[in-house]
Scaffold this motif. Structure first.
Motif, PDB file in Angstrom:
ATOM      1  N   THR A 183       0.809  -1.220   0.000  1.00 25.65           N
ATOM      2  CA  THR A 183       0.000   0.000   0.000  1.00 25.65           C
ATOM      3  C   THR A 183       0.842   1.269   0.000  1.00 25.65           C
ATOM      4  N   THR A 184       2.144   1.121   0.054  1.00 28.11           N
ATOM      5  CA  THR A 184       2.999   2.297   0.201  1.00 28.11           C
ATOM      6  C   THR A 184       2.817   3.304  -0.927  1.00 28.11           C
ATOM      7  N   ALA A 185       2.575   2.790  -2.135  1.00 23.67           N
ATOM      8  CA  ALA A 185       2.491   3.697  -3.269  1.00 23.67           C
ATOM      9  C   ALA A 185       1.099   4.283  -3.456  1.00 23.67           C
ATOM     10  N   LEU A 186       0.195   3.920  -2.574  1.00 22.11           N
ATOM     11  CA  LEU A 186      -1.192   4.349  -2.791  1.00 22.11           C
ATOM     12  C   LEU A 186      -1.561   5.517  -1.875  1.00 22.11           C
ATOM     13  N   ASP A 187      -2.575   6.269  -2.288  1.00 25.95           N
ATOM     14  CA  ASP A 187      -2.996   7.359  -1.428  1.00 25.95           C
ATOM     15  C   ASP A 187      -3.852   6.830  -0.276  1.00 25.95           C
ATOM     16  N   VAL A 188      -4.081   7.668   0.713  1.00 25.12           N
ATOM     17  CA  VAL A 188      -4.703   7.186   1.957  1.00 25.12           C
ATOM     18  C   VAL A 188      -5.994   6.439   1.779  1.00 25.12           C
ATOM     19  N   THR A 189      -6.894   6.988   0.972  1.00 26.91           N
ATOM     20  CA  THR A 189      -8.186   6.327   0.855  1.00 26.91           C
ATOM     21  C   THR A 189      -8.053   4.954   0.229  1.00 26.91           C
ATOM     22  N   THR A 190      -7.281   4.873  -0.815  1.00 26.91           N
ATOM     23  CA  THR A 190      -7.090   3.586  -1.472  1.00 26.91           C
ATOM     24  C   THR A 190      -6.361   2.635  -0.541  1.00 26.91           C
ATOM     25  N   VAL A 317      -3.492  19.462   1.360  1.00 27.12           N
ATOM     26  CA  VAL A 317      -3.667  18.010   1.322  1.00 27.12           C
ATOM     27  C   VAL A 317      -4.744  17.629   0.322  1.00 27.12           C
ATOM     28  N   GLY A 318      -4.843  16.348   0.105  1.00 26.85           N
ATOM     29  CA  GLY A 318      -5.810  15.861  -0.868  1.00 26.85           C
ATOM     30  C   GLY A 318      -5.258  14.593  -1.458  1.00 26.85           C
ATOM     31  N   GLU A 319      -6.132  13.776  -2.034  1.00 20.78           N
ATOM     32  CA  GLU A 319      -5.608  12.507  -2.520  1.00 20.78           C
ATOM     33  C   GLU A 319      -4.843  12.706  -3.832  1.00 20.78           C
ATOM     34  N   SER A 320      -4.245  11.646  -4.249  1.00 19.04           N
ATOM     35  CA  SER A 320      -3.414  11.704  -5.441  1.00 19.04           C
ATOM     36  C   SER A 320      -4.226  12.212  -6.628  1.00 19.04           C
ATOM     37  N   GLY A 321      -3.629  13.088  -7.376  1.00 12.85           N
ATOM     38  CA  GLY A 321      -4.281  13.582  -8.576  1.00 12.85           C
ATOM     39  C   GLY A 321      -5.255  14.716  -8.321  1.00 12.85           C
ATOM     40  N   SER A 322      -5.288  15.231  -7.096  1.00 15.79           N
ATOM     41  CA  SER A 322      -6.266  16.265  -6.804  1.00 15.79           C
ATOM     42  C   SER A 322      -5.781  17.637  -7.251  1.00 15.79           C
ATOM     43  N   GLY A 323      -4.547  17.756  -7.674  1.00 16.12           N
ATOM     44  CA  GLY A 323      -4.094  19.037  -8.212  1.00 16.12           C
ATOM     45  C   GLY A 323      -3.131  19.775  -7.317  1.00 16.12           C
ATOM     46  N   LYS A 324      -2.644  19.139  -6.291  1.00 22.76           N
ATOM     47  CA  LYS A 324      -1.773  19.810  -5.326  1.00 22.76           C
ATOM     48  C   LYS A 324      -0.468  20.265  -5.991  1.00 22.76           C
ATOM     49  N   SER A 325       0.176  19.338  -6.663  1.00 22.74           N
ATOM     50  CA  SER A 325       1.451  19.682  -7.288  1.00 22.74           C
ATOM     51  C   SER A 325       1.260  20.752  -8.351  1.00 22.74           C
ATOM     52  N   THR A 326       0.195  20.613  -9.110  1.00 20.37           N
ATOM     53  CA  THR A 326      -0.041  21.583 -10.169  1.00 20.37           C
ATOM     54  C   THR A 326      -0.150  22.980  -9.572  1.00 20.37           C
ATOM     55  N   LEU A 327      -0.861  23.086  -8.471  1.00 19.83           N
ATOM     56  CA  LEU A 327      -1.007  24.375  -7.815  1.00 19.83           C
ATOM     57  C   LEU A 327       0.365  24.905  -7.396  1.00 19.83           C
ATOM     58  N   GLY A 328       1.134  24.041  -6.745  1.00 24.06           N
ATOM     59  CA  GLY A 328       2.453  24.459  -6.276  1.00 24.06           C
ATOM     60  C   GLY A 328       3.333  24.905  -7.429  1.00 24.06           C
ATOM     61  N   ILE A 480       2.980  20.835   0.752  1.00 25.04           N
ATOM     62  CA  ILE A 480       2.070  19.926   0.055  1.00 25.04           C
ATOM     63  C   ILE A 480       2.348  18.501   0.519  1.00 25.04           C
ATOM     64  N   THR A 481       1.294  17.789   0.907  1.00 23.35           N
ATOM     65  CA  THR A 481       1.515  16.423   1.379  1.00 23.35           C
ATOM     66  C   THR A 481       0.233  15.619   1.216  1.00 23.35           C
ATOM     67  N   HIS A 482       0.369  14.300   1.225  1.00 23.01           N
ATOM     68  CA  HIS A 482      -0.857  13.525   1.284  1.00 23.01           C
ATOM     69  C   HIS A 482      -0.961  12.848   2.642  1.00 23.01           C
ATOM     70  N   LYS A 499     -10.209  16.972  -6.707  1.00 26.92           N
ATOM     71  CA  LYS A 499     -10.455  17.119  -8.139  1.00 26.92           C
ATOM     72  C   LYS A 499     -10.274  18.562  -8.591  1.00 26.92           C
ATOM     73  N   GLY A 500      -9.180  19.189  -8.124  1.00 28.53           N
ATOM     74  CA  GLY A 500      -8.838  20.518  -8.616  1.00 28.53           C
ATOM     75  C   GLY A 500      -9.526  21.651  -7.861  1.00 28.53           C
ATOM     76  N   ARG A 501     -10.514  21.322  -7.053  1.00 27.11           N
ATOM     77  CA  ARG A 501     -11.188  22.396  -6.319  1.00 27.11           C
ATOM     78  C   ARG A 501     -10.723  22.430  -4.874  1.00 27.11           C
ATOM     79  N   LEU A 502     -10.787  23.630  -4.298  1.00 29.64           N
ATOM     80  CA  LEU A 502     -10.440  23.778  -2.899  1.00 29.64           C
ATOM     81  C   LEU A 502     -11.727  23.533  -2.122  1.00 29.64           C
ATOM     82  N   VAL A 503     -11.796  22.426  -1.381  1.00 27.63           N
ATOM     83  CA  VAL A 503     -13.080  22.135  -0.730  1.00 27.63           C
ATOM     84  C   VAL A 503     -13.127  22.684   0.689  1.00 27.63           C
TER      85      VAL A 503
END
Ligand SMILES: Nc1ncnc2c1ncn2[C@@H]1O[C@H](COP(=O)(O)OP(=O)(O)OP(=O)(O)O)[C@@H](O)[C@H]1O
Ligand SMILES: Nc1ncnc2c1ncn2[C@@H]1O[C@H](COP(=O)(O)OP(=O)(O)OP(=O)(O)O)[C@@H](O)[C@H]1O
Ligand SMILES: [Mg+2]
Ligand SMILES: [Mg+2]
Ligand code: NI
Lengths: 544, 325, 494, 280
Positions: A183-190, A317-328, A480-482, A499-503
């Motif tokens: 599970t190391t390579a997976l995001d928290v929810t998965t 924070v946010g799961e993988s692919g949520s846009g964190k890196s893109t924002l940074g 930025i972290t997960h 999914k790209g939005r700040l919730v």
């Protein structure tokens, strides 16, 4: 124990001459009981994977068995001829690997890869194999099994691939399942879903599980018993609860201490002027367009606005692919946003021409996720650090003197300057990355998963360093972290992306203790070992 | 659907490339010293200025270069490769007369080299570090390093002159009057030597590439997964490693198959094989501009065609390509 | 003589076309010389023999040539052949297309056909060598019914040539072979003997030798393999060879020396080159003993030859003395070899060594056939290898290389070296139209003596190209142009 | 660096290659010392067989020239052509590929179209035409070989640069405000060197073969003794004097072999993760 399925006695694995140590594993003995989950923990390189490989008979050519036995079903599996070992593999002992992206053959359909297990052991007819594969896909909870069976790995997400791997390992209902950091390579929810699946399967099939991890949160979640390894030797073993609550060995204690506790400090509310202002930022990726093919669109940042005050640490924070890196990356203009404004100290980054941008860049720096990839392997540390200031017009001599100074600041010693990146450990490299960012004298540092790749103990050191630097230099930080626990440790405020939005955005205690958005809540629920940390941590007052 | 549109796109790009090639080659070839009239005058053993002027006029060489280029490109756009005044026949016919022989030779050589190359590469990778590996790698290196024409001369000497097993040159028994199957057999007999010699070099390339690629893929994680399933090594090698290892080989092979079609000049010369490589060389020497340009154009078109075919093959092997993720 | 059988002959390079009226290069002549015919053939002593003309008369004044044609001759497509075809060919077709024949036709006032089987050529001046103009390559008779009133070069029938010769065109597999079959309706009873002939195209010289060894080819015409292989193949007892068949062409090799500029413009330098070269060595080593050292512009096989000229035997000291005398300053000269294979390349290398020995700086230039043509005809060379055919008479083959009015940029087959000697020009002109044999000999002897002294070019060898053939082949070479028109009489011993 | 050498020297083939190449280079360098008369001098009777005549170990050729001298001088030409053409090809391919890979977009598109264009013309044919146009001289031959061999270099460099420029250290350099040129030259290209060096070693080998093929077709420089020239000149006497084509053929095989072995050695030593199992 009476229903022991596997007994390892004095296992020693030799490394080739010239390796960093003589043995990958030295004099290791333990047992595995039916239906039990045994967690093997330890730092990177401690010999966890080699132990598993030895049992499977899949040691890399360079590593040889130096001695010891592994009794399974009354026989020593280490001494079996290759053909008989092969018969055991898959049938009696199944294995899951860490990297779901690469552990599946990219050119074969999922269904075929599962059926292959039966074929390998000469079982069932092709149609029966297919039916069983379908059933297995269903059992591991993959959606739409009929479609999945015909799918190729690239059409599946990481979590789905890991489920497919598990289906393969389960196919012949082995007595032992070895899971090497699945599970190391997976995001928290998965991660949480996969852990649940393994636990459930263990119960249903009553198999023994040897679970390799370096994450004590995971240990707390699923382990019955724990083995702690270090430098190839077992330093401690015992029931999970005991080891976690009252570690006997010094090393175990240090490992546990290094874990960021879930205590959420109540931060001072920062009210200074904003160091960074982001207004209505949008970024959409379009790929695969061209001749006749519809372009794929990903909204990586969708109308995000936020500010970071001077001296503040904002966790993203946010799961993988949520846009964190893109924002940074958009903040430092490594990515060009589609619209919106980014103001650094009141200056609009997007409006700058190439030259002005080069000059403005010194105000925002970044610490990268991968300490290996972020340093030029062919440049000495001194050059890597001083190059930026020199490009900004600082005299070479001054820049180099400052670089040596900064290396001291991050705790490396000035003589590190004359060495190459490959002569450092991961944690040390990450410190170099921080020194490089500091060398530019920035107002704001963006740390994109800056500690994710590190071992827990080293992670702790780096976090300490960041905390210290903020206090001393008054830096602002976009962190930025997960890993929610890490975020809780360091940050003043937390922003949650989906999914790209700040919730959700707010002070760390509010967000963690009273999450308003359902997505934030589900993220928090997924953190492994949450309950253990809740009960076991000394600072329980403000725990989640 | 997606495939059809990609192919269409490729074809349009190809047309542009081909046009550019026509123009470049036209200019290149006209930059060469001498012209077809001079060559023909030279061969005639006697010539006067009237004769040469006549020839130049007939070939259209009396017009300014840009007019000639304009006319030529105009013809090409209408799929007209022009007329070879030297050989007194339309260029397209001349090429089509030769193309089958070239295709037969090069595709056979290509097939042989790919088949044996991959097989040897696989065999070597399975014995890596042992004697078998060294032998195969050594042979491959030797084939790689041996000049093609030298191997060709030797092959003719040994198999044709000394042993008398195989015909040393030509495409079929001239005037043999064979038809049907016996003709096919006859051609096959003539094909063996040139195809094998031509194939040796490429075989070496594929052997080495397959071996390296196999070894690289063997390190990948999914191979470990396959072994963990308890599959025998043989099956792993064939089903998991080979298929993945073939991808770079296919890419290279596609590139080379196309190149081969226009490029077997040496083999065709030594073995008197009536292919377009020789036609190219002879037209160059005779400054038979239209024929030479035609050969270039056709072989460039072949390269493009083979690239497209390679892409399609690649799609068959690798499901990831062309899929919208 | 036995009937039947097939003959495989190597032809190299592949002819561009088989229409002999349009293209007269070597390979075309070799193949098409059996499809088309002319009025006469020539035996190895260059004496005229009947061909389409069964007899002929020349008037006393040498101005009227009357030919009586064979009767019952048909074209390969069945149409009857007549004197009209001859008139059309010589007066219309070839005047337009055949530059070499134009030299002779310039002396012709009219060509007429008094009846279907008689042709009369009326000359304006007596032209000594005119009788040598009726060989198939020089005056091929083409069918009037196909070509009259058409664009000759683009006539569709060019691809399927129609002649009157002993063999008919059957098929041409480009790049592989040309197939001729027996003309069953040939006008000489019983001829030809062979059923079919294959001309094989094999581009590599070594492969051609192999073809002969493996029995794929029966005949290797002169020049089709390298000289080293000739000697080797001749060792086989089933291999026969002949040096005959080149009398008419008598290829005569020499180096053009640029008389206009550079060191080669100095007569002494040119003479030094003559002395410096070891031509015997080249003959023995490069040409494997075939050939004869040339003494001057005329071949010993050609009429009116004399050896009473300055002797340029190998003498490096003389060469050095001449160079010394002229004050040669070491200015380098370029040698342009003939791009016809390894032999010529070796030859250039040997000459280079010879010249370097006497102190001449030499560099070898390189060019393919087109480049060679370009360079020589544009006079962009210092020394350039070449050879000329002599066509049996100095007026036809030799004079063109030395006459001032033959200096013409753009063609490689004239006075490329730029030699100017008005006095001699007059003698050449006189010799061409002189009637008596002795008078002509006298004039040509004087011409040869003077030219050799001037050394406008460096004469090398009278080339000999032995023809190799399987000994079962009989009567292969019976004429002065050998394999180019001889298959009419060839037969195979079974 | 030292670990590179230790890895390289563990590869026996590579060491053999290095020794062979060194031998060829030495022979090439000292050719004028051993054979002061040069390769063209006719020294003896033609067609002397090898190992039979004092002072002429490899016999004489069709004109009585010393074959051994030819080989020694031929080594100079072959190595020179191989080396220079490879350098020229690198000089074209590396900048083109680097710029294409780094800047992407239309620059990439244009550069790759250009490269593709050259790959579409069968390259041996193109080489022949180029040499014919320029007329065979050492320079034109070298140039023609370079022109047909650069496209793979451009592709390789582009791919390397493309993947390297996605690395974080390039982002870091950009953040440090370095100019694109400095990033490309100072950060990316040095890291792309190893595959380029490996490829270059193989290109030298291919160039030697190409030169000899051209010479075989009669497209060699007639003033220069090369191995290809020797084989081309001797092919007509291959039947009566095998050694004339055999020795230069062998010389080519040995040199190309050596370069290949070195190339493979470099490849192994520079990509440690590809190290053969069982050899370590
Ligand atoms: N293929 C190999 N060849 C040689 N040594 C190896 C190989 N793989 C691993 N090792 C060495 O064996 C030792 C144990 O490695 P192992 O992979 O078991 O560590 P681990 O505990 O699984 O670490 P991680 O958490 O990073 O996966 C390490 O010192 C490593 O360097
Ligand atoms: N260069 C790119 N081209 C196309 N799509 C991209 C690109 N970079 C990122 N994306 C897509 O944008 C979305 C956001 O990616 P991003 O890297 O910002 O996520 P993240 O939150 O940092 O995830 P992680 O935690 O896995 O690092 C993802 O769907 C990703 O696939
Ligand atoms: Mg591991
Ligand atoms: Mg990210
Ligand atoms: Ni090092």
């Amino acid at each position: 124990m009476s229903d022991t399925v596997l007994r390892i006695e004095n296992l020693t694995l030799d490394l080739p001459s010239g390796a960093d140590r003589a043995h990958a594993v030295h004099d290791l003995s333990f047992t595995l009981a039916r239906g039990e989950v045994l967690c093997v923990v330890g730092e990177s390189g401690s010999g966890k994977s080699m132990t598993a490989s030895a049992l499977m008979g899949l040691l890399p050519g360079a590593v040889t068995i130096g001695g010891g036995r592994a009794i399974f079903g009354g026989r020593d599996v280490l001494a079996l001829p290759e053909a008989e070992r092969r018969a055991l593999r898959g049938a009696k002992i199944g294995m899951i690997f860490q990297e779901p992206m690469t552990a599946l053959n990219p050119l074969m359909r999922i269904g075929d890869q599962i059926s292959e297990v039966f074929e390998a052991h000469g079982l069932l007819t092709p149609t029966e194999r297919r039916a069983r594969a379908l059933a297995l896909i269903e059992e591991v909870g993959l959606p739409d099994p009929k479609k999945i069976i015909r799918a190729y790995p690239f059409q599946l997400s990481g979590g789905q691939r890991q489920r497919a791997m598990i289906a393969m390992a389960l196919a012949l209902e082995p007595e032992i399942l070895i899971a090497d950091e699945p599970t190391t390579a997976l995001d928290v929810t998965t991660q949480a879903q996969i852990l649940d699946l393994i636990a459930e399967i263990r119960q249903r099939h009553g198999m023994a599980v040897m679970f390799i991890t370096h994450d004590f949160g995971v240990v707390a979640e699923i382990a019955d018993r724990v083995i702690v390894m270090r430098h190839g030797e077992m330093v401690e073993t015992g029931p999970a609860a005991e080891v976690l609550a009252a570690p006997k060995h010094d090393y175990t204690r240090r490992l546990l201490d290094a874990i960021p506790s879930n205590a959420v400090p109540r931060p001072d509310r920062v009210t200074a002027a904003p160091a960074l202002e982001i207004r209505n930022l949008r970024k959409t990726y379009r790929t695969g367009g061209g001749w006749g093919r519809a372009a794929r669109e990903v909204r990586a940042i969708d109308d995000v606005s936020l500010t970071i005050a001077k001296g503040e640490v904002l966790g993203l924070v946010g799961e993988s692919g949520s846009g964190k890196s893109t924002l940074g990356r958009a903040v430092v203009r490594l990515v060009d946003p589609d619209s919106g404004r980014i103001l650094v100290g009141g200056e609009d980054m997007a409006a700058l021409d190439a030259n002005a941008l080069r000059r403005a860049r010194r105000r925002v720096q970044m610490v990268f996720q991968d300490p290996y990839a972020s340093l030029n392997p062919r440049a000495r540390i001194l050059r890597s650090i001083s190059e930026g200031p020199v490009a900004q017009g600082v005299a070479k001599r001054d820049a180099e003197a400052r670089a040596r100074e900064l290396l001291e600041v991050v705790g490396l010693g000035a003589d590190a300057a004359d060495r190459y990146p490959h002569e450092f450990s991961g944690g040390q490299r990450q410190r170099i990355g921080i020194a490089r960012a500091l060398a530019m004298d920035p107002d704001l540092i963006i740390a994109d998963e800056a500690v994710s790749a590190l071992d827990v103990s080293i992670q702790a050191q780096v976090l300490d360093l960041l905390r210290d630097l903020r206090a001393r230099l008054g830096l602002s930080l976009l962190f930025i972290t997960h890993d929610l626990r890490v975020a809780a440790q360091l940050c003043d405020r937390i922003a949650v992306m989906q999914k790209g939005r700040l919730v959700e955005i707010g002070p760390v205690d509010e967000v963690f203790l009273n999450p308003r958005d359902p997505y934030t809540r589900s993220l928090l629920d997924a953190v492994p070992g949450a309950s253990w940390a809740d009960g076991g941590s000394p600072a329980r007052a403000e725990a989640i | 659907m997606a495939i059809a549109t990609t192919v269409l796109g490729r074809l349009i790009k190809a047309a542009i490339t081909l046009l550019a090639i026509v123009v470049l080659n036209f200019l290149l070839i006209h930059a060469a010293p001498g012209d077809p009239a001079a060559v023909m005058a030279g061969e005639a053993g006697a010539a006067d200025e009237i004769f040469i002027a006549q020839l130049r006029e007939r070939f259209g060489l009396d017009q300014p270069l840009y007019v000639q280029l304009w006319n030529y490109v105009g013809n090409i756009i209408q799929f007209d490769l022009g007329y070879s005044y030297r050989q007194g026949a339309p260029v397209f016919d001349l090429i089509m007369e030769r193309l089958p022989a070239t295709l037969l030779l090069t595709l056979t050589a290509f097939g042989i080299s790919l088949l044996f190359g991959v097989a040897m590469g696989v065999a070597a990778s399975a014995r890596v570090g042992r004697a078998g590996d060294s032998v195969i790698t050594g042979i491959a290196l030797l084939f790689y390093a041996t000049p093609l024409y030298w191997a060709a001369l030797m092959a003719v000497l040994v198999f044709s002159v000394w042993l008398g097993w195989l015909p040393g040159f030509g495409y079929e028994t001239v005037g043999g009057g064979f038809t049907g199957l016996s003709r096919a057999l006859d051609i096959l007999k003539h094909l063996i030597l040139p195809a094998t010699t031509l194939g040796l070099f490429f075989m070496a390339v594929y052997t080495r590439m397959t071996r390296a690629s196999m070894l690289e893929v063997a390190q990948m994680d999914f191979v470990k997964t396959a072994r963990a399933k308890g599959l025998p090594d043989r099956v792993i090698r064939r089903r998991h490693i080979l298929r993945n290892a073939l991808l770079p080989v296919v890419t290279l092979a596609g590139l080379q198959a196309g190149q081969l079609v226009g490029g077997a000049v040496l083999t065709e010369t030594v073995f008197a094989w009536p292919g377009i490589g020789r036609l190219m060389f002879e037209s160059l020497q005779a400054r038979d501009y239209n024929t030479l340009l035609g050969v270039f154009l056709i072989s460039a078109a072949m390269v493009i065609l083979f690239n497209i075919v390679t892409d399609l093959v690649y799609r068959l092997i690798d499901p990831r390509i062309g899929a919208t993720r | 003589q036995e009937q039947g059988g097939r003959l495989d002959i190597v032809v190299q390079p592949e002819p561009p076309s088989l229409m002999l009226g349009l293209v007269q290069n070597g390979p075309t002549q070799m193949v098409a010389g059996h499809i088309y015919e002319s009025l006469l053939r020539y035996d190895t002593d260059l004496q005229p023999q009947p061909s389409l003309a069964k007899s002929w008369e020349i008037s006393e004044d040498g101005l009227t040539y009357t030919f009586h044609l064979h009767e019952g001759v048909t074209w390969h497509d069945g149409e009857p052949f007549s004197a009209e075809d001859v008139v059309f060919s010589a007066d219309e077709f070839l005047r337009e297309t055949h530059s070499r024949l134009r030299v002779s036709l310039n002396y012709v006032e009219s060509i007429t056909a008094p009846d279907a089987n008689t042709v009369v050529f009326q000359l304006s001046e007596p032209f000594g060598p005119f009788i040598n103009s009726f060989e198939a390559g020089t005056m091929p008779i083409v069918p009037k019914h196909i070509y009259a009133g058409t664009d000759y070069a683009n006539n569709e029938m060019n691809a399927t040539p129609i002649g009157t010769g002993p063999f008919k065109f059957e098929a041409w597999e480009k790049g592989s072979h040309i197939h001729l079959v027996k003309n069953e309706d040939y006008y000489l009873d019983g001829k030809p003997y062979l059923d079919e002939v294959f001309f094989r195209v094999i581009p590599d010289a070594a492969s051609r030798a192999v073809a002969f060894e493996t029995g794929e080819a029966d005949v290797l015409p002169g020049g089709s393999i390298e000289n080293w292989d000739v000697a080797r193949l001749m060792e086989d007892e089933d291999t026969c060879s002949t040096g005959e068949g080149w009398e008419f062409l008598a290829p005569h090799s020499f180096m053009w020396m640029n008389n206009r500029e550079g060191p080669t413009s100095d007569e002494r330098f040119r003479q030094a080159v003559m002395y410096a070269m070891d031509r015997e060595f080249v003959r023995d080593v490069v040409w494997n003993g075939f050939g004869k050292v040339a003494t001057g512009p005329v071949s010993s096989r050609t009429n009116f030859y004399t050896d009473d000229v300055t002797d340029y035997s190998h003498d490096p000291d003389k060469a050095r003395a001449l160079l010394e005398e002229m004050g040669y300053d070491g200015e380098p000269v370029r040698i342009l070899p003939l791009p016809y294979g390894e032999t010529w390349q070796r030859w250039a290398e040997a000459v280079k060594q010879n010249l370097q020995e006497v102190g001449i700086e030499v560099e070898i230039d390189s060019a393919d056939v087109a480049g060679w043509n370009q360079k020589t005809s544009e006079w962009d060379y210092d020394l350039a290898f070449t050879y000329l055919y002599q066509y049996g008479d100095p007026a036809l083959g030799t004079a063109r290389n030395y006459l001032e009015d033959q200096i013409e940029k753009g063609s490689p087959w004239n006075n490329v070296e730029g030699y100017r000697n008005p006095e001699l020009d007059a003698k050449w002109a006189e010799a061409a139209v002189t009637l008596g044999k002795e008078e002509r000999q006298k004039l040509y002897t004087e011409i040869q003596q003077e030219i050799v002294e001037d050394a406008p070019v460096a004469w090398l060898l009278e080339l000999e190209f032995p023809t190799l053939y399987d000994c079962k082949v009989q009567d292969l070479v019976t004429t002065a142009i050998g394999v180019n028109d001889g298959l009419r009489d060839t037969w195979i011993k079974q | 660096m030292s670990d590179f050498w230790s890895r390289f020297s563990r590869n026996r083939g590579a060491i053999l290659g290095l020794v062979l190449l060194a031998a060829v280079i030495i022979v090439a360098l000292i050719a004028p010392l051993i054979f002061p008369k040069g390769p063209w001098q006719m020294v003896q009777r033609p067609f002397l067989t090898p190992f039979a005549t004092e002072g002429l170990p490899l016999g004489t050729d069709t004109l009585g020239r010393d074959v051994a001298a030819g080989l020694a001088y031929g080594a100079r030409v072959s190595l020179l052509v191989g080396l220079v053409s490879t350098l020229v090809a690198l000089a074209i391919g590396v900048p083109l590929g680097a710029v294409a890979g780094y800047y992407g977009g239309w620059v990439d598109e244009a550069a790759m179209r250009f490269t593709e264009f050259f790959q579409t013309i069968p390259n041996f044919a193109l080489a022949i035409v180029l040499v014919a146009i320029l007329e065979p001289t050492l320079t034109s031959i070298t140039l023609a070989i370079a022109i047909v061999s650069w496209p793979p270099v451009a592709r390789l460099v582009r791919a390397e640069v493309l993947s390297l420029s996605k690395r974080e250290f390039v982002d870091a350099a950009q953040l440090a405000g370095l100019s694109n040129r400095r990033i490309l030259l100072g950060q990316i290209l040095p890291n792309a060197m190893s595959p380029i060096i490996v490829m270059a070693s193989l290109m030298v080998a291919t160039a030697i073969l190409l030169e000899s093929s051209l010479a075989f077709l009669g497209l060699g420089d007639p003033n220069i003794m090369s191995w290809g020239y020797m084989i081309g000149a001797a092919r007509t006497v291959i039947r009566s004097a095998w050694w004339l084509s055999f020795f230069p053929g062998l010389a080519i095989v040995i040199t190309v072999l050596a370069l290949n072995l070195i190339g493979e050695g470099l490849n192994d030593a520079m990509n440690p993760h590809l190290n053969r199992k069982g050899r370590a």
